[in-house]
Design a protein around this motif. Structure first.
Motif, PDB file in Angstrom:
ATOM      1  N   GLY A 285      13.263  89.820  73.069  1.00 48.27           N
ATOM      2  CA  GLY A 285      12.905  88.400  73.209  1.00 48.27           C
ATOM      3  C   GLY A 285      12.895  87.208  72.078  1.00 48.27           C
ATOM      4  O   GLY A 285      13.300  86.208  72.096  1.00 48.27           O
ATOM      5  N   LEU A 286      12.413  88.012  70.980  1.00 50.31           N
ATOM      6  CA  LEU A 286      12.421  87.135  69.747  1.00 50.31           C
ATOM      7  C   LEU A 286      14.028  86.943  69.214  1.00 50.31           C
ATOM      8  O   LEU A 286      14.434  85.665  68.851  1.00 50.31           O
ATOM      9  N   ALA A 287      14.946  87.980  69.523  1.00 50.55           N
ATOM     10  CA  ALA A 287      16.185  87.804  69.070  1.00 50.55           C
ATOM     11  C   ALA A 287      16.993  86.975  70.103  1.00 50.55           C
ATOM     12  O   ALA A 287      17.817  86.096  69.576  1.00 50.55           O
ATOM     13  N   ALA A 288      16.509  86.554  71.244  1.00 49.54           N
ATOM     14  CA  ALA A 288      17.041  85.857  72.097  1.00 49.54           C
ATOM     15  C   ALA A 288      16.818  84.094  71.759  1.00 49.54           C
ATOM     16  O   ALA A 288      17.665  83.241  72.094  1.00 49.54           O
ATOM     17  N   VAL A 289      15.806  84.013  71.135  1.00 52.42           N
ATOM     18  CA  VAL A 289      15.549  82.690  70.722  1.00 52.42           C
ATOM     19  C   VAL A 289      15.801  82.221  69.102  1.00 52.42           C
ATOM     20  O   VAL A 289      15.528  81.290  68.631  1.00 52.42           O
TER      21      VAL A 289
END
Length: 419
Positions: free
Chosen positions: A312-316
Protein backbone atom coordinates in the motif's frame (compact mmCIF):
# COMPACT_ATOMS: atom_id res chain seq x y z
CA UNK A 1 -26.38 -10.42 6.11
CA UNK A 2 -22.67 -9.60 5.79
CA UNK A 3 -20.88 -6.36 6.49
CA UNK A 4 -18.44 -4.20 4.57
CA UNK A 5 -16.58 -0.95 5.07
CA UNK A 6 -17.07 2.26 3.14
CA UNK A 7 -13.76 4.13 3.20
CA UNK A 8 -13.59 7.67 1.87
CA UNK A 9 -10.12 8.88 0.97
CA UNK A 10 -8.43 12.25 1.13
CA UNK A 11 -8.00 12.87 4.87
CA UNK A 12 -4.65 13.23 6.63
CA UNK A 13 -4.49 11.02 9.73
CA UNK A 14 -3.58 12.93 12.88
CA UNK A 15 -3.75 12.18 16.59
CA UNK A 16 -3.01 9.39 19.03
CA UNK A 17 -3.99 5.73 19.02
CA UNK A 18 -3.59 3.15 21.79
CA UNK A 19 -2.62 -0.39 20.80
CA UNK A 20 -3.93 -3.38 22.78
CA UNK A 21 -2.40 -6.78 23.44
CA UNK A 22 -0.82 -8.76 20.63
CA UNK A 23 -3.09 -11.12 18.69
CA UNK A 24 -0.08 -13.30 17.90
CA UNK A 25 0.64 -13.67 21.61
CA UNK A 26 -2.66 -13.73 23.53
CA UNK A 27 -4.02 -16.89 21.89
CA UNK A 28 -0.86 -18.86 22.74
CA UNK A 29 -0.88 -17.57 26.31
CA UNK A 30 -4.49 -18.72 26.64
CA UNK A 31 -3.47 -22.17 25.38
CA UNK A 32 -0.61 -22.25 27.92
CA UNK A 33 -3.21 -22.09 30.70
CA UNK A 34 -3.90 -25.78 29.90
CA UNK A 35 -0.52 -26.61 31.44
CA UNK A 36 -1.56 -25.83 35.03
CA UNK A 37 -4.57 -26.82 37.14
CA UNK A 38 -6.33 -23.78 38.57
CA UNK A 39 -7.10 -20.25 37.40
CA UNK A 40 -4.75 -18.41 35.07
CA UNK A 41 -5.45 -14.74 34.28
CA UNK A 42 -4.33 -13.08 31.06
CA UNK A 43 -4.62 -9.27 31.00
CA UNK A 44 -4.33 -6.63 28.24
CA UNK A 45 -6.28 -8.93 25.91
CA UNK A 46 -7.32 -7.33 22.61
CA UNK A 47 -11.02 -7.12 21.77
CA UNK A 48 -10.79 -9.25 18.63
CA UNK A 49 -12.88 -12.11 17.30
CA UNK A 50 -10.16 -14.74 17.79
CA UNK A 51 -10.14 -14.36 21.60
CA UNK A 52 -13.73 -15.65 22.14
CA UNK A 53 -13.02 -18.34 19.52
CA UNK A 54 -10.05 -19.55 21.57
CA UNK A 55 -12.23 -19.34 24.68
CA UNK A 56 -14.65 -21.74 22.96
CA UNK A 57 -11.79 -24.11 22.17
CA UNK A 58 -10.71 -24.12 25.83
CA UNK A 59 -14.29 -24.61 27.06
CA UNK A 60 -14.53 -27.64 24.81
CA UNK A 61 -11.46 -29.02 26.58
CA UNK A 62 -13.16 -28.70 29.97
CA UNK A 63 -11.94 -25.25 31.06
CA UNK A 64 -14.11 -22.52 32.52
CA UNK A 65 -13.40 -19.26 30.68
CA UNK A 66 -14.58 -15.78 31.62
CA UNK A 67 -14.07 -12.80 29.31
CA UNK A 68 -14.41 -9.35 30.86
CA UNK A 69 -13.11 -6.14 29.30
CA UNK A 70 -9.43 -6.80 28.54
CA UNK A 71 -9.07 -9.76 30.91
CA UNK A 72 -9.47 -13.49 30.40
CA UNK A 73 -9.76 -15.88 33.38
CA UNK A 74 -9.16 -19.53 32.51
CA UNK A 75 -9.80 -22.24 35.10
CA UNK A 76 -8.25 -25.51 33.98
CA UNK A 77 -9.45 -28.79 35.57
CA UNK A 78 -7.23 -31.48 37.03
CA UNK A 79 -7.91 -33.64 33.99
CA UNK A 80 -8.58 -31.61 30.84
CA UNK A 81 -10.21 -33.24 27.85
CA UNK A 82 -7.81 -33.98 25.01
CA UNK A 83 -10.16 -33.96 21.99
CA UNK A 84 -10.39 -30.56 20.29
CA UNK A 85 -12.61 -31.49 17.35
CA UNK A 86 -15.21 -28.77 17.12
CA UNK A 87 -16.16 -25.83 14.94
CA UNK A 88 -14.09 -23.16 16.69
CA UNK A 89 -10.83 -25.03 15.96
CA UNK A 90 -11.51 -24.95 12.24
CA UNK A 91 -12.06 -21.19 12.11
CA UNK A 92 -8.58 -19.90 12.95
CA UNK A 93 -5.02 -21.09 12.61
CA UNK A 94 -3.84 -20.39 16.16
CA UNK A 95 -6.13 -23.11 17.53
CA UNK A 96 -3.40 -25.65 16.74
CA UNK A 97 -1.37 -24.21 19.63
CA UNK A 98 -3.36 -26.38 22.07
CA UNK A 99 -1.54 -29.41 20.63
CA UNK A 100 1.67 -29.04 22.66
CA UNK A 101 -0.01 -28.26 26.00
CA UNK A 102 -2.43 -31.21 25.63
CA UNK A 103 0.37 -33.67 24.86
CA UNK A 104 2.31 -32.34 27.87
CA UNK A 105 -0.64 -32.42 30.27
CA UNK A 106 -2.76 -35.34 29.04
CA UNK A 107 -0.11 -37.32 27.12
CA UNK A 108 -2.64 -37.37 24.29
CA UNK A 109 -4.18 -34.86 21.89
CA UNK A 110 -6.66 -34.95 19.04
CA UNK A 111 -6.90 -31.54 17.36
CA UNK A 112 -8.90 -30.82 14.22
CA UNK A 113 -6.79 -29.37 11.42
CA UNK A 114 -7.12 -25.60 11.78
CA UNK A 115 -8.49 -23.05 9.35
CA UNK A 116 -7.65 -19.35 9.17
CA UNK A 117 -6.15 -17.01 6.62
CA UNK A 118 -5.76 -17.93 2.95
CA UNK A 119 -2.10 -16.94 2.63
CA UNK A 120 -0.49 -20.21 1.59
CA UNK A 121 0.59 -23.60 2.85
CA UNK A 122 1.40 -23.86 6.56
CA UNK A 123 1.93 -27.58 7.18
CA UNK A 124 2.27 -29.11 10.63
CA UNK A 125 5.26 -31.32 9.79
CA UNK A 126 7.64 -29.49 12.12
CA UNK A 127 5.12 -29.55 14.97
CA UNK A 128 4.77 -33.32 14.61
CA UNK A 129 8.46 -34.10 14.13
CA UNK A 130 9.33 -32.08 17.23
CA UNK A 131 6.76 -33.95 19.31
CA UNK A 132 8.08 -37.26 17.98
CA UNK A 133 11.59 -36.35 19.13
CA UNK A 134 10.13 -35.69 22.59
CA UNK A 135 8.78 -39.26 22.61
CA UNK A 136 5.26 -38.81 21.22
CA UNK A 137 3.63 -40.61 18.30
CA UNK A 138 1.86 -38.28 15.89
CA UNK A 139 -0.17 -38.79 12.72
CA UNK A 140 -2.90 -37.08 10.70
CA UNK A 141 -6.08 -39.14 11.00
CA UNK A 142 -9.58 -38.28 9.75
CA UNK A 143 -8.81 -34.56 9.47
CA UNK A 144 -7.18 -34.32 12.90
CA UNK A 145 -3.67 -34.17 14.28
CA UNK A 146 -3.40 -37.10 16.68
CA UNK A 147 -0.52 -37.30 19.16
CA UNK A 148 0.06 -39.55 22.17
CA UNK A 149 2.95 -40.43 24.43
CA UNK A 150 3.57 -42.85 27.28
CA UNK A 151 6.32 -40.52 28.44
CA UNK A 152 7.92 -37.28 27.25
CA UNK A 153 11.66 -36.82 27.48
CA UNK A 154 14.08 -34.07 26.56
CA UNK A 155 15.63 -33.94 23.11
CA UNK A 156 17.82 -31.87 20.82
CA UNK A 157 15.54 -30.47 18.13
CA UNK A 158 16.62 -28.38 15.15
CA UNK A 159 13.87 -26.73 13.13
CA UNK A 160 14.40 -26.58 9.36
CA UNK A 161 12.73 -23.12 9.44
CA UNK A 162 12.18 -20.82 12.45
CA UNK A 163 8.45 -21.52 12.54
CA UNK A 164 6.61 -19.58 15.24
CA UNK A 165 3.86 -22.19 15.63
CA UNK A 166 6.23 -25.15 15.76
CA UNK A 167 8.47 -23.38 18.27
CA UNK A 168 5.47 -22.66 20.50
CA UNK A 169 4.03 -26.18 20.42
CA UNK A 170 7.36 -27.90 21.03
CA UNK A 171 8.21 -25.42 23.80
CA UNK A 172 4.90 -25.99 25.60
CA UNK A 173 5.26 -29.76 25.35
CA UNK A 174 8.87 -29.69 26.55
CA UNK A 175 8.23 -27.74 29.78
CA UNK A 176 6.64 -30.84 31.36
CA UNK A 177 8.98 -33.37 29.72
CA UNK A 178 11.65 -35.25 31.66
CA UNK A 179 15.14 -33.81 31.22
CA UNK A 180 16.55 -31.06 29.00
CA UNK A 181 15.26 -29.98 25.61
CA UNK A 182 17.17 -27.72 23.24
CA UNK A 183 15.35 -26.12 20.28
CA UNK A 184 17.79 -24.81 17.67
CA UNK A 185 16.76 -22.39 14.89
CA UNK A 186 13.82 -21.43 17.10
CA UNK A 187 11.62 -18.46 16.22
CA UNK A 188 12.80 -15.24 17.84
CA UNK A 189 9.63 -13.12 17.70
CA UNK A 190 8.71 -10.94 20.70
CA UNK A 191 5.58 -13.08 21.06
CA UNK A 192 7.81 -16.12 21.68
CA UNK A 193 9.60 -14.17 24.42
CA UNK A 194 6.21 -13.28 25.90
CA UNK A 195 5.26 -16.97 26.03
CA UNK A 196 8.62 -17.92 27.58
CA UNK A 197 8.14 -15.27 30.26
CA UNK A 198 4.67 -16.52 31.13
CA UNK A 199 5.82 -20.14 31.28
CA UNK A 200 8.65 -19.16 33.63
CA UNK A 201 6.15 -17.30 35.82
CA UNK A 202 4.23 -20.60 36.00
CA UNK A 203 7.35 -22.40 37.24
CA UNK A 204 8.92 -23.57 33.97
CA UNK A 205 12.66 -23.34 33.37
CA UNK A 206 13.09 -21.80 29.94
CA UNK A 207 16.12 -19.78 28.85
CA UNK A 208 17.18 -18.22 25.57
CA UNK A 209 13.93 -16.44 24.68
CA UNK A 210 14.60 -13.99 21.86
CA UNK A 211 17.58 -15.98 20.58
CA UNK A 212 17.68 -18.81 18.04
CA UNK A 213 18.32 -21.41 20.76
CA UNK A 214 15.81 -22.21 23.50
CA UNK A 215 16.83 -24.43 26.41
CA UNK A 216 14.11 -26.02 28.52
CA UNK A 217 14.66 -27.94 31.75
CA UNK A 218 11.55 -30.02 32.25
CA UNK A 219 9.62 -29.74 35.52
CA UNK A 220 6.95 -32.01 37.00
CA UNK A 221 4.26 -29.39 37.50
CA UNK A 222 3.32 -25.81 36.66
CA UNK A 223 1.18 -23.37 38.63
CA UNK A 224 -1.33 -20.80 37.35
CA UNK A 225 -0.27 -17.18 37.07
CA UNK A 226 -1.40 -13.70 36.05
CA UNK A 227 0.31 -12.34 32.95
CA UNK A 228 0.01 -9.15 30.85
CA UNK A 229 0.14 -9.54 27.06
CA UNK A 230 2.73 -7.43 25.22
CA UNK A 231 1.50 -4.72 22.84
CA UNK A 232 0.63 -5.68 19.28
CA UNK A 233 3.54 -4.62 17.07
CA UNK A 234 1.67 -5.48 13.85
CA UNK A 235 -1.32 -3.29 14.71
CA UNK A 236 1.06 -0.54 15.86
CA UNK A 237 3.01 -0.70 12.59
CA UNK A 238 -0.24 -0.61 10.61
CA UNK A 239 -1.05 2.78 12.13
CA UNK A 240 2.51 3.93 11.50
CA UNK A 241 2.28 3.01 7.81
CA UNK A 242 -1.16 4.67 7.62
CA UNK A 243 0.41 7.90 8.89
CA UNK A 244 3.07 7.72 6.20
CA UNK A 245 0.62 6.90 3.39
CA UNK A 246 -1.73 9.79 4.29
CA UNK A 247 1.10 12.26 5.01
CA UNK A 248 -0.13 12.37 8.57
CA UNK A 249 1.08 12.78 12.13
CA UNK A 250 0.22 9.84 14.40
CA UNK A 251 1.44 8.92 17.87
CA UNK A 252 1.13 5.17 18.58
CA UNK A 253 1.06 4.09 22.24
CA UNK A 254 1.00 0.75 24.06
CA UNK A 255 3.85 -1.00 22.25
CA UNK A 256 7.61 -1.46 22.60
CA UNK A 257 9.18 0.41 19.67
CA UNK A 258 12.23 -1.89 19.88
CA UNK A 259 10.02 -4.69 18.52
CA UNK A 260 9.68 -2.68 15.29
CA UNK A 261 13.27 -1.64 14.60
CA UNK A 262 13.45 -2.55 10.90
CA UNK A 263 9.86 -1.45 10.20
CA UNK A 264 10.45 2.02 11.61
CA UNK A 265 13.74 2.26 9.69
CA UNK A 266 11.81 1.56 6.46
CA UNK A 267 9.39 4.40 7.27
CA UNK A 268 12.37 6.71 7.77
CA UNK A 269 13.69 5.65 4.36
CA UNK A 270 10.28 6.59 2.93
CA UNK A 271 10.83 10.10 4.26
CA UNK A 272 8.95 9.95 7.55
CA UNK A 273 10.12 11.50 10.80
CA UNK A 274 9.98 8.63 13.30
CA UNK A 275 10.48 9.35 17.00
CA UNK A 276 10.71 6.48 19.54
CA UNK A 277 8.85 7.14 22.78
CA UNK A 278 8.66 5.44 26.18
CA UNK A 279 5.47 3.52 25.35
CA UNK A 280 5.44 3.68 21.56
CA UNK A 281 6.51 5.96 18.70
CA UNK A 282 5.42 8.91 16.56
CA UNK A 283 5.35 9.06 12.74
CA UNK A 284 5.16 12.35 10.79
CA UNK A 285 5.15 12.29 6.98
CA UNK A 286 5.20 15.81 5.54
CA UNK A 287 5.51 15.04 1.82
CA UNK A 288 4.73 12.18 -0.55
CA UNK A 289 6.49 8.98 0.59
CA UNK A 290 9.57 7.81 -1.32
CA UNK A 291 9.82 4.32 -2.82
CA UNK A 292 11.28 1.65 -0.53
CA UNK A 293 12.19 -1.99 -1.19
CA UNK A 294 10.92 -4.61 1.27
CA UNK A 295 11.77 -8.30 1.76
CA UNK A 296 9.81 -10.32 4.33
CA UNK A 297 11.77 -12.58 6.67
CA UNK A 298 11.33 -14.15 10.12
CA UNK A 299 11.99 -11.80 13.04
CA UNK A 300 14.01 -9.60 13.30
CA UNK A 301 13.38 -9.22 9.56
CA UNK A 302 10.46 -7.36 8.02
CA UNK A 303 7.22 -9.14 9.10
CA UNK A 304 5.21 -10.96 6.46
CA UNK A 305 2.11 -9.70 8.29
CA UNK A 306 3.03 -6.18 7.17
CA UNK A 307 3.58 -7.05 3.51
CA UNK A 308 0.14 -5.71 2.43
CA UNK A 309 0.87 -2.42 4.20
CA UNK A 310 4.27 -2.24 2.47
CA UNK A 311 2.54 -2.70 -0.88
CA UNK A 312 0.00 0.00 0.00
CA UNK A 313 2.81 2.40 0.87
CA UNK A 314 4.69 1.54 -2.33
CA UNK A 315 1.52 2.06 -4.40
CA UNK A 316 1.43 5.79 -3.59
CA UNK A 317 5.18 6.38 -3.17
CA UNK A 318 7.34 8.39 -5.51
CA UNK A 319 9.34 5.91 -7.58
CA UNK A 320 9.44 2.14 -8.03
CA UNK A 321 9.55 -0.39 -5.19
CA UNK A 322 10.24 -4.11 -5.15
CA UNK A 323 8.48 -6.28 -2.55
CA UNK A 324 9.86 -9.78 -1.97
CA UNK A 325 7.74 -12.33 -0.07
CA UNK A 326 9.90 -15.05 1.49
CA UNK A 327 7.44 -16.58 3.98
CA UNK A 328 3.97 -17.26 2.52
CA UNK A 329 3.62 -18.02 -1.18
CA UNK A 330 -0.02 -16.93 -1.57
CA UNK A 331 0.17 -13.56 0.12
CA UNK A 332 0.43 -11.74 -3.20
CA UNK A 333 -3.28 -12.36 -3.74
CA UNK A 334 -3.55 -8.93 -2.18
CA UNK A 335 -1.89 -7.36 -5.23
CA UNK A 336 -4.88 -8.26 -7.41
CA UNK A 337 -7.12 -6.15 -5.19
CA UNK A 338 -4.64 -3.27 -5.20
CA UNK A 339 -4.72 -3.29 -9.01
CA UNK A 340 -8.50 -2.82 -8.77
CA UNK A 341 -7.71 0.36 -6.88
CA UNK A 342 -5.45 1.64 -9.64
CA UNK A 343 -2.08 0.47 -8.35
CA UNK A 344 0.59 0.01 -11.03
CA UNK A 345 1.78 -3.41 -9.90
CA UNK A 346 2.89 -6.73 -11.31
CA UNK A 347 4.08 -9.94 -9.69
CA UNK A 348 6.67 -12.51 -10.76
CA UNK A 349 7.08 -15.49 -8.46
CA UNK A 350 7.76 -14.16 -4.99
CA UNK A 351 8.52 -10.63 -6.21
CA UNK A 352 6.17 -7.71 -6.80
CA UNK A 353 7.19 -4.53 -8.59
CA UNK A 354 5.14 -1.45 -7.68
CA UNK A 355 5.35 1.86 -9.53
CA UNK A 356 3.86 4.51 -7.31
CA UNK A 357 0.99 6.75 -8.44
CA UNK A 358 -0.04 10.00 -6.72
CA UNK A 359 -3.60 8.85 -5.92
CA UNK A 360 -5.40 5.51 -6.09
CA UNK A 361 -8.94 5.16 -7.48
CA UNK A 362 -11.86 3.85 -5.42
CA UNK A 363 -13.38 0.45 -6.24
CA UNK A 364 -15.03 -2.55 -4.55
CA UNK A 365 -12.34 -4.89 -3.10
CA UNK A 366 -12.32 -8.10 -1.07
CA UNK A 367 -10.19 -9.10 1.93
CA UNK A 368 -8.53 -12.50 1.76
CA UNK A 369 -7.00 -12.38 5.26
CA UNK A 370 -6.61 -10.12 8.29
CA UNK A 371 -3.65 -8.09 7.06
CA UNK A 372 -4.86 -7.84 3.46
CA UNK A 373 -8.12 -6.38 4.78
CA UNK A 374 -6.30 -3.73 6.82
CA UNK A 375 -4.05 -2.98 3.86
CA UNK A 376 -7.07 -2.40 1.61
CA UNK A 377 -8.57 0.03 4.11
CA UNK A 378 -5.28 1.95 4.16
CA UNK A 379 -5.34 2.03 0.37
CA UNK A 380 -8.89 3.37 0.51
CA UNK A 381 -7.66 6.24 2.66
CA UNK A 382 -5.46 7.45 -0.24
CA UNK A 383 -7.97 6.79 -3.05
CA UNK A 384 -10.36 9.25 -4.66
CA UNK A 385 -14.01 8.72 -3.78
CA UNK A 386 -15.34 5.91 -1.58
CA UNK A 387 -13.91 2.39 -1.57
CA UNK A 388 -15.98 -0.66 -0.55
CA UNK A 389 -13.96 -3.24 1.43
CA UNK A 390 -15.76 -6.59 1.69
CA UNK A 391 -15.20 -9.70 3.89
CA UNK A 392 -14.22 -7.48 6.79
CA UNK A 393 -14.73 -10.27 9.32
CA UNK A 394 -11.06 -10.96 8.68
CA UNK A 395 -10.14 -7.49 9.97
CA UNK A 396 -12.26 -8.06 13.10
CA UNK A 397 -10.07 -11.08 13.88
CA UNK A 398 -6.97 -8.96 14.31
CA UNK A 399 -7.79 -5.27 14.84
CA UNK A 400 -9.71 -4.21 17.97
CA UNK A 401 -11.95 -1.13 17.70
CA UNK A 402 -10.73 -0.66 14.14
CA UNK A 403 -13.43 1.77 13.02
CA UNK A 404 -13.33 3.79 16.25
CA UNK A 405 -9.53 4.09 16.16
CA UNK A 406 -9.46 5.12 12.52
CA UNK A 407 -12.19 7.71 13.02
CA UNK A 408 -10.32 9.02 16.05
CA UNK A 409 -7.39 9.78 13.74
CA UNK A 410 -9.62 11.60 11.27
CA UNK A 411 -10.23 8.78 8.82
CA UNK A 412 -13.64 8.49 7.16
CA UNK A 413 -14.94 4.92 7.46
CA UNK A 414 -18.38 3.39 7.93
CA UNK A 415 -19.43 -0.18 8.70
CA UNK A 416 -22.56 -1.12 6.78
CA UNK A 417 -24.60 -4.29 6.29
CA UNK A 418 -25.22 -5.90 2.90
CA UNK A 419 -27.15 -8.88 1.58
Amino acid sequence: MSEHFLVTGGNRLEGEVLVGGAKNSVLKLMAAALLAEGTTVVTNCPDILDVPLMADVLRGLGCEVQLEDSEVRITTPAEPKYHADFDAVKQFRASVCVLGPLVARCRRAVVALPGGDAIGSRPLDMHQSGLRLLGARSEIEHGCVVAEADDLHGANIRLVFPSVGATENILMAAVLARGETVIDNAAREPEIVDLCNMLNEMGAKVSGGGSSTLTIQGVRKLEPTTHRVIGDRIVAATWGVAASMTRGDVRVRGVNHKHLGLVLDKLRTAGAEVTPEVDGFRVIQRERPKAVNFATLPYPGFPTDLQPMAIGLAAVAEGTSMITENVFESRFRFVEEMIRLGADARTDGHHAVIRGVPVLSSAPVWSSDIRAGAGLVLAGLVADGTTEVHDIFHIDRGYPRFVENLRGLGGVIERVGSE
